[in-house]
Design a protein around this motif. Structure first.
Motif, short mmCIF file in Angstrom:
data_model
loop_
_atom_site.label_atom_id
_atom_site.label_comp_id
_atom_site.label_asym_id
_atom_site.label_seq_id
_atom_site.Cartn_x
_atom_site.Cartn_y
_atom_site.Cartn_z
N LYS A 101 2.88 5.91 -5.68
CA LYS A 101 4.21 6.51 -5.78
C LYS A 101 4.94 6.46 -4.43
O LYS A 101 4.40 6.86 -3.41
CB LYS A 101 4.07 7.96 -6.24
CG LYS A 101 5.38 8.66 -6.51
CD LYS A 101 5.09 10.06 -7.07
CE LYS A 101 6.35 10.82 -7.31
NZ LYS A 101 6.04 12.18 -7.81
N ILE A 102 6.17 5.96 -4.45
CA ILE A 102 7.01 5.87 -3.25
C ILE A 102 7.67 7.22 -2.99
O ILE A 102 8.05 7.94 -3.93
CB ILE A 102 8.09 4.77 -3.42
CG1 ILE A 102 7.45 3.42 -3.66
CG2 ILE A 102 9.05 4.73 -2.25
CD1 ILE A 102 6.71 2.85 -2.48
N CYS A 103 7.84 7.56 -1.74
CA CYS A 103 8.47 8.82 -1.36
C CYS A 103 9.87 8.91 -1.98
O CYS A 103 10.69 8.02 -1.79
CB CYS A 103 8.57 8.91 0.17
SG CYS A 103 9.45 10.38 0.72
N PRO A 104 10.15 10.01 -2.69
CA PRO A 104 11.47 10.17 -3.28
C PRO A 104 12.56 10.50 -2.26
O PRO A 104 13.75 10.35 -2.55
CB PRO A 104 11.29 11.34 -4.26
CG PRO A 104 10.15 12.11 -3.71
CD PRO A 104 9.25 11.11 -3.02
N SER A 105 12.17 10.88 -1.06
CA SER A 105 13.14 11.24 -0.04
C SER A 105 13.60 10.02 0.76
O SER A 105 14.77 9.68 0.77
CB SER A 105 12.55 12.30 0.88
OG SER A 105 13.47 12.68 1.86
N CYS A 106 12.67 9.35 1.44
CA CYS A 106 13.05 8.21 2.28
C CYS A 106 12.98 6.88 1.54
O CYS A 106 13.54 5.89 2.00
CB CYS A 106 12.19 8.15 3.54
SG CYS A 106 10.46 7.70 3.26
N LYS A 107 12.28 6.87 0.41
CA LYS A 107 12.12 5.67 -0.42
C LYS A 107 11.57 4.49 0.40
O LYS A 107 11.89 3.34 0.15
CB LYS A 107 13.43 5.29 -1.09
CG LYS A 107 13.91 6.37 -2.04
CD LYS A 107 15.26 6.05 -2.61
CE LYS A 107 15.83 7.09 -3.52
NZ LYS A 107 15.45 8.44 -3.45
N ASP A 108 10.72 4.82 1.39
CA ASP A 108 10.25 3.80 2.32
C ASP A 108 8.75 3.58 2.29
O ASP A 108 8.29 2.52 2.68
CB ASP A 108 10.69 4.17 3.74
CG ASP A 108 10.48 3.06 4.72
OD1 ASP A 108 10.80 1.91 4.40
OD2 ASP A 108 9.95 3.34 5.82
N THR A 109 7.97 4.56 1.87
CA THR A 109 6.52 4.43 1.97
C THR A 109 5.83 5.16 0.82
O THR A 109 6.43 6.02 0.18
CB THR A 109 6.03 4.98 3.34
OG1 THR A 109 4.68 4.61 3.53
CG2 THR A 109 6.20 6.47 3.44
N ASN A 110 4.59 4.80 0.60
CA ASN A 110 3.81 5.47 -0.42
C ASN A 110 3.38 6.85 0.05
O ASN A 110 3.22 7.09 1.24
CB ASN A 110 2.57 4.64 -0.76
CG ASN A 110 2.90 3.37 -1.48
OD1 ASN A 110 3.85 2.69 -1.14
ND2 ASN A 110 2.09 3.04 -2.46
N LEU A 111 3.18 7.73 -0.90
CA LEU A 111 2.79 9.10 -0.60
C LEU A 111 1.28 9.23 -0.47
O LEU A 111 0.52 8.44 -1.03
CB LEU A 111 3.29 10.03 -1.70
CG LEU A 111 4.82 10.12 -1.84
CD1 LEU A 111 5.19 10.85 -3.11
CD2 LEU A 111 5.42 10.80 -0.63
N ILE A 112 0.86 10.25 0.26
CA ILE A 112 -0.55 10.56 0.47
C ILE A 112 -0.80 11.94 -0.12
O ILE A 112 0.04 12.82 -0.05
CB ILE A 112 -0.88 10.55 1.97
CG1 ILE A 112 -0.70 9.14 2.52
CG2 ILE A 112 -2.30 11.04 2.23
CD1 ILE A 112 -0.79 9.05 4.02
N LEU A 113 -1.98 12.13 -0.69
CA LEU A 113 -2.33 13.42 -1.27
C LEU A 113 -2.95 14.33 -0.21
O LEU A 113 -3.91 13.96 0.47
CB LEU A 113 -3.32 13.23 -2.43
CG LEU A 113 -2.80 12.39 -3.59
CD1 LEU A 113 -3.87 12.28 -4.67
CD2 LEU A 113 -1.51 12.96 -4.16
N TYR A 114 -2.36 15.51 -0.07
CA TYR A 114 -2.82 16.51 0.89
C TYR A 114 -3.02 17.84 0.18
O TYR A 114 -2.49 18.07 -0.91
CB TYR A 114 -1.80 16.70 2.02
CG TYR A 114 -2.04 15.79 3.19
CD1 TYR A 114 -2.75 16.22 4.30
CD2 TYR A 114 -1.55 14.50 3.20
CE1 TYR A 114 -2.97 15.39 5.38
CE2 TYR A 114 -1.76 13.65 4.28
CZ TYR A 114 -2.47 14.12 5.37
OH TYR A 114 -2.70 13.29 6.44
N THR A 115 -3.76 18.73 0.82
CA THR A 115 -4.07 20.02 0.25
C THR A 115 -4.19 21.06 1.36
O THR A 115 -4.55 20.71 2.49
CB THR A 115 -5.40 19.94 -0.55
OG1 THR A 115 -5.65 21.19 -1.19
CG2 THR A 115 -6.56 19.57 0.33
N PRO A 116 -3.90 22.32 1.07
CA PRO A 116 -4.16 23.36 2.07
C PRO A 116 -5.66 23.64 2.14
O PRO A 116 -6.43 23.16 1.30
CB PRO A 116 -3.39 24.57 1.52
CG PRO A 116 -3.31 24.34 0.05
CD PRO A 116 -3.27 22.85 -0.13
#
Length: 160
Positions: A101-116
């Motif tokens: 999934k591409i970032c919906p904000s910058c539309k430049d890179t794929n997203l990474i899954l993070y967690t607290p």
């Protein structure tokens, strides 16, 4: 610190990342006194509990072979703070799981899954624009975030 870390770096094997990853994590634990001067306590505790078997290592767009070679080359010029930050960043980058999934904000890179640290939520994170999303909506997070572990990636529904 220097010789021990260089010994770990020279053992990097792209086809067998787990011993390298666990070696870096053990190094952080062994050098906790130095790392605690430069790394937040929450991040340090979180990283010290990482195990290669809990993560899908190297599932990002990083070219680790070139990165490790670069780190070895510049290592003599780094101070302790830079070495500590570099090691923590490398551990986290290796543990990152990048989704298609591409970032919906910058539309430049794929997203990474993070967690607290609580591991209760899975957030989508963009390294380019620092977007953090939950269920497709931008959110603000005030706590330390860590790479999602293997179980969380599976629960998220990603193919490996």
């Amino acid at each position: 610190m220097k010789q021990n870390l260089l010994a770990i770096y020279t053992k990097f094997n792209v086809n067998n990342r787990a011993p390298f990853f666990d070696g870096l994590v053990a190094f952080v634990g062994d050098e906790e006194v130095i790392f605690s001067k430069y790394i937040s306590r929450n991040l340090l505790i979180g990283v010290e509990n990482f195990k290669a078997s809990d993560y899908i290592l190297g599932h990002s767009d990083d070219f680790f072979e070139a990165g490790i070679s670069y780190y070895i080359d510049v290592f003599p010029d780094l101070n302790d703070r830079q070495k500590c930050e570099q090691v923590i960043a490398l551990i986290c980058r290796m543990a990152n799981f990048m989704i298609t999934k591409i970032c919906p904000s910058c539309k430049d890179t794929n997203l990474i899954l993070y967690t607290p640290s609580s591991r209760e939520q899975i957030y989508e994170f963009c390294e380019e624009c620092l977007y953090i999303g939950l269920d497709g909506e931008y959110i603000e997070v005030d706590e330390e975030l860590f790479p999602a572990n293997r179980r969380q990636v599976e629960e998220y529904g990603c193919e490996m």
